[in-house]
Structures are given as structure tokens and as C-alpha cells.
Design a protein around this motif. Structure first.
Motif, PDB file in Angstrom:
ATOM      1  N   SER A  33       0.825  -1.200   0.000  1.00  0.00           N
ATOM      2  CA  SER A  33       0.000   0.000   0.000  1.00  0.00           C
ATOM      3  C   SER A  33       0.868   1.263   0.000  1.00  0.00           C
ATOM      4  CB  SER A  33      -0.926  -0.009   1.237  1.00  0.00           C
ATOM      5  OG  SER A  33      -1.844   1.047   1.165  1.00  0.00           O
ATOM      6  N   ASN A  34       1.903   1.234  -0.818  1.00  0.00           N
ATOM      7  CA  ASN A  34       2.853   2.344  -0.960  1.00  0.00           C
ATOM      8  C   ASN A  34       3.700   2.599   0.285  1.00  0.00           C
ATOM      9  OD1 ASN A  34       2.060   2.934  -3.630  1.00  0.00           O
ATOM     10  ND2 ASN A  34       0.321   4.130  -2.863  1.00  0.00           N
ATOM     11  N   VAL A  35       3.603   1.741   1.273  1.00  0.00           N
ATOM     12  CA  VAL A  35       4.408   1.898   2.485  1.00  0.00           C
ATOM     13  C   VAL A  35       5.611   0.957   2.397  1.00  0.00           C
ATOM     14  CG1 VAL A  35       4.458   1.683   4.989  1.00  0.00           C
ATOM     15  CG2 VAL A  35       2.347   2.418   3.854  1.00  0.00           C
ATOM     16  N   PRO A  36       6.839   1.517   2.361  1.00  0.00           N
ATOM     17  CA  PRO A  36       8.021   0.641   2.404  1.00  0.00           C
ATOM     18  C   PRO A  36       8.169   0.064   3.805  1.00  0.00           C
ATOM     19  CG  PRO A  36       8.687   2.954   2.344  1.00  0.00           C
ATOM     20  CD  PRO A  36       7.180   2.943   2.320  1.00  0.00           C
ATOM     21  N   ILE A  37       7.934  -1.248   3.911  1.00  0.00           N
ATOM     22  CA  ILE A  37       7.859  -1.863   5.235  1.00  0.00           C
ATOM     23  C   ILE A  37       9.206  -1.827   5.967  1.00  0.00           C
ATOM     24  CG2 ILE A  37       7.323  -4.019   6.471  1.00  0.00           C
ATOM     25  CD1 ILE A  37       4.882  -2.661   5.171  1.00  0.00           C
TER      26      ILE A  37
ATOM     27  N   ALA B 296     -14.068  16.710  -3.279  1.00  0.00           N
ATOM     28  CA  ALA B 296     -14.017  17.754  -2.266  1.00  0.00           C
ATOM     29  C   ALA B 296     -12.673  17.789  -1.561  1.00  0.00           C
ATOM     30  CB  ALA B 296     -15.133  17.538  -1.243  1.00  0.00           C
ATOM     31  N   THR B 297     -12.035  16.655  -1.452  1.00  0.00           N
ATOM     32  CA  THR B 297     -10.775  16.670  -0.735  1.00  0.00           C
ATOM     33  C   THR B 297      -9.580  16.487  -1.661  1.00  0.00           C
ATOM     34  OG1 THR B 297     -10.951  14.315  -0.385  1.00  0.00           O
ATOM     35  CG2 THR B 297     -11.801  15.738   1.352  1.00  0.00           C
ATOM     36  N   ALA B 298      -9.863  16.145  -2.901  1.00  0.00           N
ATOM     37  CA  ALA B 298      -8.818  16.072  -3.917  1.00  0.00           C
ATOM     38  C   ALA B 298      -7.601  15.279  -3.474  1.00  0.00           C
ATOM     39  CB  ALA B 298      -8.397  17.486  -4.340  1.00  0.00           C
ATOM     40  N   GLY B 299      -7.804  14.162  -2.865  1.00  0.00           N
ATOM     41  CA  GLY B 299      -6.658  13.352  -2.468  1.00  0.00           C
ATOM     42  C   GLY B 299      -6.935  11.886  -2.689  1.00  0.00           C
ATOM     43  N   ALA B 300      -5.904  11.156  -2.964  1.00  0.00           N
ATOM     44  CA  ALA B 300      -6.090   9.722  -3.178  1.00  0.00           C
ATOM     45  C   ALA B 300      -6.625   9.061  -1.922  1.00  0.00           C
ATOM     46  CB  ALA B 300      -4.765   9.084  -3.545  1.00  0.00           C
ATOM     47  N   THR B 301      -6.201   9.588  -0.804  1.00  0.00           N
ATOM     48  CA  THR B 301      -6.599   8.953   0.442  1.00  0.00           C
ATOM     49  C   THR B 301      -8.088   9.104   0.679  1.00  0.00           C
ATOM     50  OG1 THR B 301      -6.003  10.949   1.605  1.00  0.00           O
ATOM     51  CG2 THR B 301      -4.383   9.186   1.539  1.00  0.00           C
ATOM     52  N   ALA B 302      -8.677  10.138   0.117  1.00  0.00           N
ATOM     53  CA  ALA B 302     -10.112  10.308   0.297  1.00  0.00           C
ATOM     54  C   ALA B 302     -10.852   9.126  -0.295  1.00  0.00           C
ATOM     55  CB  ALA B 302     -10.570  11.598  -0.364  1.00  0.00           C
ATOM     56  N   LEU B 303     -10.318   8.589  -1.372  1.00  0.00           N
ATOM     57  CA  LEU B 303     -11.000   7.490  -2.039  1.00  0.00           C
ATOM     58  C   LEU B 303     -11.077   6.271  -1.146  1.00  0.00           C
ATOM     59  CD1 LEU B 303      -9.599   7.686  -5.621  1.00  0.00           C
ATOM     60  CD2 LEU B 303     -11.979   7.881  -4.919  1.00  0.00           C
ATOM     61  N   VAL B 304     -10.019   6.000  -0.479  1.00  0.00           N
ATOM     62  CA  VAL B 304     -10.028   4.809   0.346  1.00  0.00           C
ATOM     63  C   VAL B 304     -10.907   4.994   1.567  1.00  0.00           C
ATOM     64  CG1 VAL B 304      -7.951   3.700  -0.409  1.00  0.00           C
ATOM     65  CG2 VAL B 304      -7.798   5.531   1.236  1.00  0.00           C
ATOM     66  N   LEU B 305     -11.176   6.242   1.899  1.00  0.00           N
ATOM     67  CA  LEU B 305     -12.068   6.516   3.018  1.00  0.00           C
ATOM     68  C   LEU B 305     -13.525   6.509   2.620  1.00  0.00           C
ATOM     69  CD1 LEU B 305     -10.426   9.362   5.027  1.00  0.00           C
ATOM     70  CD2 LEU B 305     -10.994   7.063   5.757  1.00  0.00           C
ATOM     71  N   ALA B 306     -13.747   6.610   1.325  1.00  0.00           N
ATOM     72  CA  ALA B 306     -15.091   6.910   0.883  1.00  0.00           C
ATOM     73  C   ALA B 306     -16.093   5.829   1.237  1.00  0.00           C
ATOM     74  CB  ALA B 306     -15.095   7.146  -0.617  1.00  0.00           C
ATOM     75  N   GLY B 307     -15.619   4.641   1.479  1.00  0.00           N
ATOM     76  CA  GLY B 307     -16.546   3.585   1.837  1.00  0.00           C
ATOM     77  C   GLY B 307     -17.033   3.677   3.274  1.00  0.00           C
ATOM     78  N   CYS B 308     -16.523   4.646   4.003  1.00  0.00           N
ATOM     79  CA  CYS B 308     -16.850   4.683   5.421  1.00  0.00           C
ATOM     80  C   CYS B 308     -18.036   5.578   5.681  1.00  0.00           C
ATOM     81  CB  CYS B 308     -15.685   5.249   6.207  1.00  0.00           C
ATOM     82  SG  CYS B 308     -14.122   4.698   5.615  1.00  0.00           S
ATOM     83  N   SER B 309     -18.893   5.145   6.557  1.00  0.00           N
ATOM     84  CA  SER B 309     -19.963   6.011   6.991  1.00  0.00           C
ATOM     85  C   SER B 309     -19.492   6.759   8.229  1.00  0.00           C
ATOM     86  CB  SER B 309     -21.207   5.189   7.290  1.00  0.00           C
ATOM     87  OG  SER B 309     -20.897   4.171   8.191  1.00  0.00           O
TER      88      SER B 309
ATOM     89  N   PHE C 249      -0.672  -0.856  10.102  1.00  0.00           N
ATOM     90  CA  PHE C 249      -2.022  -0.312  10.290  1.00  0.00           C
ATOM     91  C   PHE C 249      -1.960   1.106  10.859  1.00  0.00           C
ATOM     92  CE2 PHE C 249      -3.662  -4.739  10.005  1.00  0.00           C
ATOM     93  CZ  PHE C 249      -4.588  -4.501   9.003  1.00  0.00           C
ATOM     94  N   LYS C 250      -1.044   1.317  11.780  1.00  0.00           N
ATOM     95  CA  LYS C 250      -0.895   2.658  12.353  1.00  0.00           C
ATOM     96  C   LYS C 250      -0.585   3.665  11.238  1.00  0.00           C
ATOM     97  CE  LYS C 250       1.546   5.081  16.052  1.00  0.00           C
ATOM     98  NZ  LYS C 250       2.560   4.956  17.113  1.00  0.00           N
ATOM     99  N   ALA C 251       0.357   3.308  10.387  1.00  0.00           N
ATOM    100  CA  ALA C 251       0.741   4.217   9.302  1.00  0.00           C
ATOM    101  C   ALA C 251      -0.415   4.415   8.315  1.00  0.00           C
ATOM    102  CB  ALA C 251       1.972   3.655   8.578  1.00  0.00           C
ATOM    103  N   ALA C 252      -1.105   3.312   7.993  1.00  0.00           N
ATOM    104  CA  ALA C 252      -2.181   3.396   6.997  1.00  0.00           C
ATOM    105  C   ALA C 252      -3.361   4.212   7.522  1.00  0.00           C
ATOM    106  CB  ALA C 252      -2.642   1.985   6.617  1.00  0.00           C
ATOM    107  N   ILE C 253      -3.715   4.013   8.791  1.00  0.00           N
ATOM    108  CA  ILE C 253      -4.851   4.754   9.351  1.00  0.00           C
ATOM    109  C   ILE C 253      -4.505   6.234   9.467  1.00  0.00           C
ATOM    110  CG2 ILE C 253      -6.371   5.025  11.355  1.00  0.00           C
ATOM    111  CD1 ILE C 253      -5.885   1.964  11.882  1.00  0.00           C
ATOM    112  N   ASN C 254      -3.297   6.527   9.929  1.00  0.00           N
ATOM    113  CA  ASN C 254      -2.909   7.940  10.047  1.00  0.00           C
ATOM    114  C   ASN C 254      -2.848   8.617   8.681  1.00  0.00           C
ATOM    115  OD1 ASN C 254      -2.751   8.285  12.832  1.00  0.00           O
ATOM    116  ND2 ASN C 254      -0.664   7.447  12.926  1.00  0.00           N
ATOM    117  N   ARG C 255      -2.525   7.842   7.666  1.00  0.00           N
ATOM    118  CA  ARG C 255      -2.457   8.403   6.319  1.00  0.00           C
ATOM    119  C   ARG C 255      -3.853   8.578   5.720  1.00  0.00           C
ATOM    120  NH1 ARG C 255      -0.304   4.418   1.818  1.00  0.00           N
ATOM    121  NH2 ARG C 255      -2.357   3.561   2.286  1.00  0.00           N
TER     122      ARG C 255
END
Lengths: 293, 252
Positions: A251-255, B34-47, B119-125
Motif C-alpha cells: 500500500s505504498n508503504v516501504p515496510i 471535495a478533498t482532492a486526495g487519493a486517500t479520500a478514495l479509500v475513506l469513501a466507503g466509510c460512513s 495499520f498505524k501508518a495506513a490509518i494515520n495516512r
């Protein structure tokens, strides 16, 4: 240009346009990358590709995914059936025989379950997917000797490939109860892979020290001789090789370097199993070369 | 998230239908705009997070995909903390782990720490500000001086606990898969769960040879591994975590 206005206009004409995008999962990846780069200039080109992809073909149906899973289970089932009938198996230890029997029992159960689900969806389950007799004859020992000529060496390849194959299509069952079933089979394949590896004196997880680490199964994508269409299986278009098992970026994160704490490449590789696409699994560099009469 | 994407509800059993109705999907894209970021897409499934729940249900893991990620993060925190303690053990004869077991557990410890940190990195991102806090493990019911508990022991040995955590992790990911709305997250979950299954099989072989996928964990008739809901998994794990967690909105 107003990307979202285009989407809106299209969805008025074709109410399913957004479904088409979603069905082409790969598009999401491209969209994310493109958006991240904020490459506004490249956007029209990218959008062209996006629409082309969305309308280029129909999405796989659950039946297609299940047929693929069934074909792999039948293939594994036949392999273990041949093992059980072999002279090598009769000389194996009681514990090793019991493990093979338990694995075979699960492959039988999976094949029965998947065939039933396919019938339930109104289709005819694939049959006759077997492990090539001539190839099996080349597996001269049960587990001693070079991996490529031992029954368990090939079993390891098959199980690890099975784990990767299920991952490769899980996304097509997104949000469905069928996905849960696929995952419940998938983790059993993971347990099988770990056991076979243990029987061979290998680590339960993928590791650079594996005797099979240099095998094409772990190191490359499609090489040659892809066998699409066999058994009526639908092979989705193949564009780029799946990540190798020695991949260390998720996921683009270098582990190894991107998590605050440094981790070794071996640990980074082992902590995530990779996925494989249908064309790769059925390719002659992987399971394809073993499938046949 | 300000955007409201409704859970798919009955679509779950209707395979031929699109994942969302067009109107919902449109708002998905509008949100991304609205947020113009790739990360918004991965969030979009969340209510929306339902944070107006009764206050004593525990720390909410959150809703939608963020809830699933926090749920996985909670379990990986627990596993990583456990194996960090195992890693710190000095191998000794008798009740301790054998050297080869210890070496392999050191690798498992790294895998679980990677999962936690990932997971910490992915959630914070992908969901800034929504990450679950650091949890405090409670391992008072584990006797780290014992390889396996004996019949008279009330506490779990190292291998007993490892087996419980790994089997629970597999069942947790298997059950959470269908709650995930973002394909990329499902792939990641799939990439991790098979590693947990490998760990589970490895540990089970140490506890009881031949039990890598025995009938108590893999159904003999269907050949299926277990799958558990987040609420059931957290209930099982809660005894090992000081903080009370609320998984009732995960994936919803």
C-alpha cells in the motif's frame, strides 16, 4: 475540466456507469495514484483510459470466480489423491500420512462445497481438472531430495500458489457472503501451506532461505505458455505482473524503512503474502504446467 | 467524514447487483473531489462514526472501513505486545521454549509488529485523527515461564496463548472481510490473514503435532476455517486488554 460533472452526466445517461467503474477494480488504483500526483495536465489522458477500461468488458460474475476456485481445488484434490495412491506415500511416516489425509479431506470438502454453490447459482461446475500423470511420475520421492522432484516440494508450490490465487480474486466478491466462504477456504490453504513447509523443514511462512525461494512461483510473473480458457474458465485480462513474494512495499508503504522502526527484508516479505492473477496461476510457469491428463 | 455512504444492507446476498446504487456512488466521487486526495478514495466507503453511542460501551473502534482498520489495529497491537514479551524471554530447558521455537517466535514477533505499525501508518495516512489509541495489554492470565500449561495450571502457557491469539486473528479477519468496502483494504487484509493462518498452523503443531488444521478449528464437513464477528472477537480478546473496546459499529 470537471471530472465529477462528467461522471454525473454519464450516470444520468447510463445509470450503471459507476457500477462499471467499481467492477474494474484496478481503476481505483490508477485513480488514486493520479490524484496523488495532482497531475492535472495528465488528467484528460488518464480519464480516457479510465472510461475505456470501464466499458472494455464485463465484470467477472461470482460463478466465474467460484469455477476458478473449484478448478484449483479439483487440481489439488487430484494431486493428493495421486499422492495417497503412490508407493512413496506408503513408506511415509504415520504423522506425514495423517497430514496428507487431513489436507486431502479438506480439498474434497472444498470441491464439494464450491460445486454446490455453483449449482445453486444455476451453473454447471467444472470437472476433470487433474494433475498431469507424467509430471506426477517425475516426483520420485515423498519429501527427500530436490524440491522439484519430491511430492511435498510440489505440494508446497501448490499450497502457496493456492493461497495467492484466492487472494487474487477476493475483491471480485467484495461485500458478499461468498467472500466469507472464500476467505474461510483461503485461510485453510494457508494452514496447509504452513504444515507442508514444516514437513519439509522449511519455515511456515515465505522466507528468502526457503529452498524454493528462487522458484518462478515466488520470483516472477507470467513467463510463457499461458493456458487461458482451459475447462471453460474465464481468464480476466492480464496487464501487469503481480508483486513477487520478495515484495517489501505494501500500500505504498516501504515496510523495511517506512514504519518508524526498521525491519529486515525477510520479515517484511514474510509478514504479507502476495496475490496472483488468474493468468499467472494458470501459466505454465506455475500451476499450468502440471494441469492435464 | 461529512459524506454519508449507507451500508449496502440486503445487497450482500444479491450477487448480481452493483455494490452501491448509482446515487450513492456519485456521492462517493463527489466526496473524493471535495478533498482532492487519493486517500479520500479509500475513506469513501466509510460512513460516519457513531460517536453518540452510550458512553459506557467502551472506546469505539469506529464505523465503516476505518472501524475495520482500527479493529485490525487493536488485534495486531495485542499480538505484537504478546510476542514482544515472548521475544524477551530467555530460553531455558524444561518449561521454556526450545531455541528453534524461540528463533521462529522472534520472526513472528517481527511480523506482528510490522502488521501493527503498518495499520498505524495506513490509518494515520488515510483517516487522520481517527486512529485508535495505544492499548495496554493485560497478560496476567499468561504464565510466560511455561511453554504449555499443565492440567493444574489456571493460567495459559506461552504456546496456549499464542494458539488462542492466532486462531482468533484468523477468525477475525475471515469475519471482517465482507465488512470491508474498499477493495485495496480487502487485498491487504487477505495478505495478512494467510500469514496469521501460517502462524496458527505453526503454533498448533508445537502444541499438538498434527493439529495444524484439525477438526476443532477447520470444520470436517465443509472444510472451512472459522469466521467471527468483530463483537465476538473483541469479547474474546477483551480479557487481554485493559481498555474496554466497543466494536459494535465496525464496518457499519
Amino acid at each position: 475540466m470537471d471530472f465529477f460533472k462528467i461522471i454525473d452526466q454519464l450516470s444520468e445517461v447510463d445509470a450503471d456507469v459507476l457500477g462499471r467503474f467499481d467492477s474494474r477494480r484496478a481503476v481505483f488504483g490508477s485513480l488514486g495514484t493520479a490524484a496523488k500526483r495532482s497531475a492535472l495536465a495528465a488528467a484528460p489522458l488518464f480519464l480516457g483510459a479510465l472510461f475505456q477500461k470501464a466499458y472494455a468488458g464485463t465484470t467477472a460474475t461470482p460463478v466465474e470466480v467460484l469455477q476458478y476456485a473449484l478448478a484449483l481445488e479439483l487440481f489439488e484434490q487430484d494431486f493428493y489423491k495421486k499422492v495417497q495412491a503412490s508407493a512413496q506415500y506408503t513408506t511415509a511416516s504415520a504423522a506425514d500420512k495423517a497430514a496428507i489425509d487431513q489436507i486431502k479431506r479438506h480439498e474434497d470438502a472444498h470441491a464439494t462445497l464450491l460445486a454446490g454453490a455453483i449449482r445453486g447459482l444455476g451453473a454447471v461446475p467444472v470437472t476433470g481438472v487433474t494433475f498431469k500423470q507424467a509430471a506426477f511420475a517425475g516426483l520420485v520421492t515423498f519429501k527427500t531430495g530436490p524440491a522439484a522432484t519430491t511430492q511435498l516440494g510440489v505440494a508446497q508450490l501448490l499450497e502457496d500458489t493456492g493461497v495467492r490465487a484466492y487472494k487474487g480474486r477476493a475483491g471480485e466478491l467484495l461485500g458478499t457472503d461468498l467472500l466469507t466462504v472464500a476467505l474461510q477456504i483461503h485461510s485453510v490453504e494457508g494452514r496447509h501451506a504452513a504444515k507442508i513447509r514444516g514437513m519439509r523443514g522449511q519455515r511456515a511462512w515465505v522466507n528468502p532461505a526457503d529452498d524454493l525461494a528462487a522458484h518462478p512461483v515466488y520470483t516472477s510473473g507470467v513467463t510463457a505458455g499461458s493456458t487461458p480458457g482451459a475447462f471453460g474458465l474465464v481468464v480476466p485480462p492480464y496487464t501487469a505482473a503481480s508483486p513477487r513474494e520478495d515484495n517489501t512495499v505494501q500500500s505504498n508503504v516501504p515496510i523495511t524503512t517506512g514504519l518508524g522502526t526498521p525491519y529486515t527484508a525477510a520479515d517484511a516479505q514474510a509478514s504479507f503474502d502476495e496475490f496472483l492473477q488468474v493468468a499467472e496461476v494458470l501459466d505454465n510457469s506455475r500451476a499450468g504446467i502440471f494441469i492435464g491428463a | 467524514m461529512s459524506d454519508k455512504i449507507q451500508p449496502r444492507g440486503s445487497d450482500d446476498t444479491t450477487f448480481a447487483q452493483p455494490l452501491y446504487t448509482p446515487i450513492k456512488r456519485r456521492s462517493f466521487f463527489m466526496y473524493a473531489g471535495a478533498t482532492a486526495g487519493a486517500t479520500a478514495l479509500v475513506l469513501a466507503g466509510c460512513s460516519d462514526d457513531n460517536e453518540d453511542v452510550a458512553p459506557n460501551n467502551g472506546i469505539p473502534l469506529g464505523a465503516g472501513d476505518v472501524g475495520v482498520l482500527n479493529y485490525a489495529y487493536a488485534l495486531e497491537q495485542l499480538e505484537a505486545a504478546f510476542y514482544a514479551q515472548v521475544k524477551a524471554l530467555t530460553p531455558v530447558g524444561g518449561t521454556g521454549l526450545a531455541q528453534i521455537e524461540k528463533d521462529y517466535f522472534n520472526e513472528v514477533a517481527a511480523h506482528e509488529a510490522i502488521h501493527r505499525d503498518f495499520f498505524k501508518a495506513a490509518i494515520n495516512r488515510d483517516a487522520p485523527g481517527k486512529i485508535l489509541q495505544n492499548l495496554t495489554p493485560n497478560f496476567t492470565n499468561i504464565d510466560f515461564t511455561k511453554r504449555l500449561k499443565s492440567a493444574s495450571d489456571t493460567r495459559l502457557g506461552v504456546l496456549d496463548a499464542a494458539k488462542a491469539f492466532e486462531d482468533l486473528g484468523v477468525a477475525a479477519y475471515n469475519g471482517a472481510g465482507k465488512l470491508i468496502k474498499t477493495p485495496a483494504y480487502l487485498v491487504i487484509a487477505g495478505q495478512i490473514v494467510s500469514v496469521e493462518a501460517r502462524h496458527a498452523a505453526y503454533v498448533r503443531e508445537l502444541v499438538t503435532p498434527g493439529s495444524f488444521a484439525s477438526d476443532d478449528i477447520v470444520d470436517r464437513v465443509s472444510g472451512l476455517d472459522k469466521a467471527m464477528t468483530p463483537v465476538d472477537v473483541i469479547a474474546a480478546a477483551q480479557g487481554f486488554i485493559m481498555e474496554k473496546l466497543d466494536a459494535s459499529t465496525v464496518g457499519k
